[in-house]
Scaffold this motif. Structure first.
Motif, short mmCIF file in Angstrom:
data_model
loop_
_atom_site.label_atom_id
_atom_site.label_comp_id
_atom_site.label_asym_id
_atom_site.label_seq_id
_atom_site.Cartn_x
_atom_site.Cartn_y
_atom_site.Cartn_z
N TRP A 41 74.13 38.91 -26.11
CA TRP A 41 73.99 39.02 -27.56
C TRP A 41 72.64 39.62 -27.87
O TRP A 41 71.68 39.47 -27.12
N VAL B 120 73.80 39.61 -35.53
CA VAL B 120 73.98 39.40 -34.10
C VAL B 120 75.08 40.34 -33.65
O VAL B 120 76.15 40.41 -34.27
N PHE C 217 77.06 33.42 -22.81
CA PHE C 217 77.70 34.68 -23.19
C PHE C 217 78.84 35.01 -22.24
O PHE C 217 78.71 34.89 -21.03
N LEU D 240 80.18 30.37 -31.26
CA LEU D 240 79.77 31.02 -30.02
C LEU D 240 79.84 30.03 -28.86
O LEU D 240 79.52 28.85 -29.02
N CYS E 12 81.91 38.15 -22.48
CA CYS E 12 82.56 39.17 -23.31
C CYS E 12 83.12 40.28 -22.45
O CYS E 12 82.63 40.54 -21.36
N LEU F 141 78.92 41.01 -34.49
CA LEU F 141 79.63 39.74 -34.62
C LEU F 141 79.51 39.20 -36.03
O LEU F 141 80.49 38.79 -36.62
N LEU G 27 69.54 32.05 -28.29
CA LEU G 27 69.76 32.82 -29.51
C LEU G 27 69.31 32.01 -30.73
O LEU G 27 68.67 32.55 -31.63
N LYS H 80 73.57 30.53 -26.06
CA LYS H 80 73.55 30.20 -27.48
C LYS H 80 72.23 29.51 -27.84
O LYS H 80 71.64 29.78 -28.89
N VAL I 30 76.94 42.30 -29.94
CA VAL I 30 77.10 42.30 -28.50
C VAL I 30 76.53 43.63 -28.02
O VAL I 30 76.87 44.68 -28.58
#
Length: 100
Positions: free
Chosen positions: A44, A35, A94, A90, A96, A27, A72, A69, A37
């Protein structure tokens, strides 16, 4: 890059190995941290660049895995990792899609 619904596809130039310097689902990076995925599209991963660089480029080691987030950001702070401006983009949790 749309951080809310990221989508990655295989490319001949990009690696599927998470520790590779040219990993397909990176990312962003800042300094010796980046960072990504995870390859299964579940979370992440905060990584730190290894000191020894091989012929294939820099290798990365996983520091931690996060699905929020907030987690993280806490992980980055614990390792004094610089926060990239893209962190703001972000989502709180998460989400994705990874295409195989």
């Amino acid at each position: 890059m749309n951080m809310h619904n990221c989508s990655f596809v295989h490319s001949a130039n990009l690696s599927v190995r998470e520790t590779s310097d040219n990993y397909r689902a990176e990312l962003f990076r800042k300094g010796h941290y980046r960072v990504i995925v995870c390859r299964h599209g579940l979370q992440w991963v905060l990584q730190k660049q290894r000191r020894k660089i091989s012929v294939l480029g820099a290798a990365w080691r996983n520091i931690g895995y996060c699905t929020t987030k907030e987690a993280l950001i806490r992980l980055q702070q614990a390792y004094n990792a610089p926060q990239h401006p893209f962190m703001d983009a972000l989502p709180a949790r998460f989400a994705c899609e990874v295409r195989q």
